[in-house]
Design an enzyme around this catalytic site. Structure first.
Site, PDB file in Angstrom:
ATOM      1  N   GLU A  45      35.889  47.730  65.170  1.00  0.00           N
ATOM      2  CA  GLU A  45      35.373  48.674  64.185  1.00  0.00           C
ATOM      3  C   GLU A  45      34.103  48.134  63.508  1.00  0.00           C
ATOM      4  O   GLU A  45      34.034  46.963  63.125  1.00  0.00           O
ATOM      5  CB  GLU A  45      36.460  48.934  63.135  1.00  0.00           C
ATOM      6  CG  GLU A  45      36.162  50.040  62.162  1.00  0.00           C
ATOM      7  CD  GLU A  45      37.353  50.359  61.266  1.00  0.00           C
ATOM      8  OE1 GLU A  45      37.279  51.341  60.513  1.00  0.00           O
ATOM      9  OE2 GLU A  45      38.360  49.608  61.311  1.00  0.00           O
ATOM     10  N   LYS A 114      35.448  58.587  61.791  1.00  0.00           N
ATOM     11  CA  LYS A 114      36.826  58.271  61.434  1.00  0.00           C
ATOM     12  C   LYS A 114      37.400  59.390  60.569  1.00  0.00           C
ATOM     13  O   LYS A 114      36.749  59.874  59.643  1.00  0.00           O
ATOM     14  CB  LYS A 114      36.866  56.941  60.678  1.00  0.00           C
ATOM     15  CG  LYS A 114      38.253  56.341  60.530  1.00  0.00           C
ATOM     16  CD  LYS A 114      38.169  54.922  59.986  1.00  0.00           C
ATOM     17  CE  LYS A 114      39.525  54.244  59.933  1.00  0.00           C
ATOM     18  NZ  LYS A 114      39.431  52.847  59.467  1.00  0.00           N
ATOM     19  N   CYS A 175      41.466  52.312  63.985  1.00  0.00           N
ATOM     20  CA  CYS A 175      42.228  51.444  63.086  1.00  0.00           C
ATOM     21  C   CYS A 175      43.404  52.143  62.419  1.00  0.00           C
ATOM     22  O   CYS A 175      44.425  52.384  63.043  1.00  0.00           O
ATOM     23  CB  CYS A 175      41.292  50.826  62.050  1.00  0.00           C
ATOM     24  SG  CYS A 175      41.972  49.345  61.243  1.00  0.00           S
ATOM     25  N   SER A 356      47.133  15.014  45.634  1.00  0.00           N
ATOM     26  CA  SER A 356      47.945  14.573  44.507  1.00  0.00           C
ATOM     27  C   SER A 356      49.331  14.128  44.955  1.00  0.00           C
ATOM     28  O   SER A 356      50.073  13.528  44.182  1.00  0.00           O
ATOM     29  CB  SER A 356      48.084  15.709  43.494  1.00  0.00           C
ATOM     30  OG  SER A 356      48.823  16.782  44.070  1.00  0.00           O
TER      31      SER A 356
END
Length: 414
Positions: A45, A114, A175, A356
């Site tokens: 896309e 789209k 999509c 740490s």
């Protein structure tokens, strides 16, 4: 007459607004597709400008540069004799759309906007684009002069339409449309479309690959057909990671699978399939339930065949079992790919990793180690990442023999 077709889909690591780099990767994918005998190439896309342009979609320069790239694609000899399906933003009647452009031999065949937008979670498509909500309607789109000079066309079809070749019919999804209740492939399949394509920019989420595969298999199990899925790869301009997973399916079976976590900028997968398998499947399983669509798809005819007359002995791809990553592998590999992509895009020298001894820093160290494992494997496989790592590390003698060496250099020497 032959009925076997070779189709290509891909995952590309496109960068937002990197028009030259995006063009280079698109051309490379088309070249690979043609080398494998493909007559149709599908890309992810908004691959021309990048999916993550955000508010740069508002700028007219983004549209202008996208058309400049499209012109170079149309003019390139690499794109001849193959139907190319690319994505870019287009303004039609002063409305901005997220579009697919299908072209062949310096002619634009159709532009498909789209229709159903992704507008939740990480996605804000409605901020930049409008959905095409005119079902089965097609209008004329007036091409800009720079494209007219190449194609000789003044207008091209724009809207909800499909492509009809001499031997089959191809329909487009984009999509989120695959994920919606009224997916276009349902109506297209009932109207005789045999090949469905989906161009995505789908980000990595834990176990999301399972959902994609299930949706694609389901789409072709119900009414048959061939399904091509292409996806973005990398972090583009966003904070999310797009994880590829390009695939090809037929009649409910996956026949080709791309990688989910990879450092390669261009991955192309191809599959050779028999259209007669689709027709036989529909005749046996779907015929009693097939219904006539009240309004048929607008078909754009093109004098081109995906198959040839001498393909009788061409072997077809057979079903494969999808190789899923475990949740632990996804947690390790997804962030690792994102770290490497972010590092080389930002141009920084490396990472500062304060340790740490707690769970946070320990987990981060493990992810960095995973990134180095992927990088060393890519270098071992002969990819271009050795030179990229040199550029990142500023170390002319950098040649890691194992991932621990790479991790030490990337973290501490910069």
């Amino acid at each position: 007459m032959g009925r076997k077709v070779t189709l290509a889909t891909c995952s590309l690591n496109q960068w937002a607004l990197d028009f030259e780099g995006n063009l280079e990767r698109i051309l490379k994918s088309i070249e690979i597709a043609k080398a494998h005998g493909a007559k149709y190439r599908l890309g992810p896309e908004l691959e021309i400008c990048g999916y993550g342009c955000a508010d740069h979609f508002y700028e007219s320069d983004t549209l202008l540069h996208s058309f400049q790239v499209l012109r170079k694609l149309l003019e390139s000899p690499v794109t001849q004799d193959i139907i190319c399906d690319v994505g870019m933003p287009i303004m039609h009647h002063n409305v901005r759309y997220n579009c697919r452009i299908l072209f062949l031999n310096r002619k634009i065949l159709l532009i498909r906007p789209k229709m159903q937008m992704a507008n939740d979670g990480n996605y804000r498509e409605m901020r930049w684009f409008s959905p095409w909500n005119q079902l089965r309607q097609v209008e004329e789109y007036f091409l800009p002069r720079m494209i007219q000079e190449v194609t000789g066309q003044d207008t091209v079809p724009f809207g909800d339409c499909v492509l009809s070749t001499k031997d089959t019919c191809i329909g487009t999804e984009m999509c989120a449309e695959l994920w919606k209740p009224r997916s276009p492939h349902i109506q297209m399949g009932l109207d005789g479309v045999e090949i469905f394509t989906n161009s995505s920019a789908s980000h990595h989420e834990l176990r999301k690959a399972d959902q994609r595969v299930n949706l694609v298999k389901s789409a072709t199990t119900k009414s048959g057909g061939i399904y091509l899925y292409a996806n973005q790869r990398g972090c583009d301009g966003d904070r999310v990671y797009y994880d590829g997973c390009a695939m090809v399916a037929i009649n409910g079976d996956i026949v080709a699978q791309g990688e989910q976590f990879s450092l390669n900028d261009v991955e192309v997968i191809t599959a050779t399939l028999d259209l007669e398998d689709v027709r036989s499947y529909r005749g046996e399983n779907c015929q009693p339930n097939m219904e006539s669509e009240p309004k048929t798809c607008h078909r754009v005819k093109v004098d081109f065949s995906l198959s040839s007359g001498d393909d009788i002995y061409l072997p077809t791809h057979q079903p494969v079992t999808w190789n899923y990553h475990t949740p632990e592998e996804e947690i390790s590999l997804g962030p690792a790919c994102w770290l490497w992509d972010y590092l080389r895009r930002s141009g920084q020298a490396g990472f500062l990793l304060p340790l740490s001894g707690g769970v946070d820093s320990s987990s981060t160290a493990c992810i960095v180690h995973s990134m180095c494992v992927l990088l060393c494997q890519a270098i071992e496989d002969g990819s271009e990442y050795h030179s990229l790592c040199l550029n990142v590390g500023k170390q002319s003698s950098f040649s890691p023999q194992d991932c621990n060496t790479a991790q030490l250099i990337i973290i501490t020497l910069f």
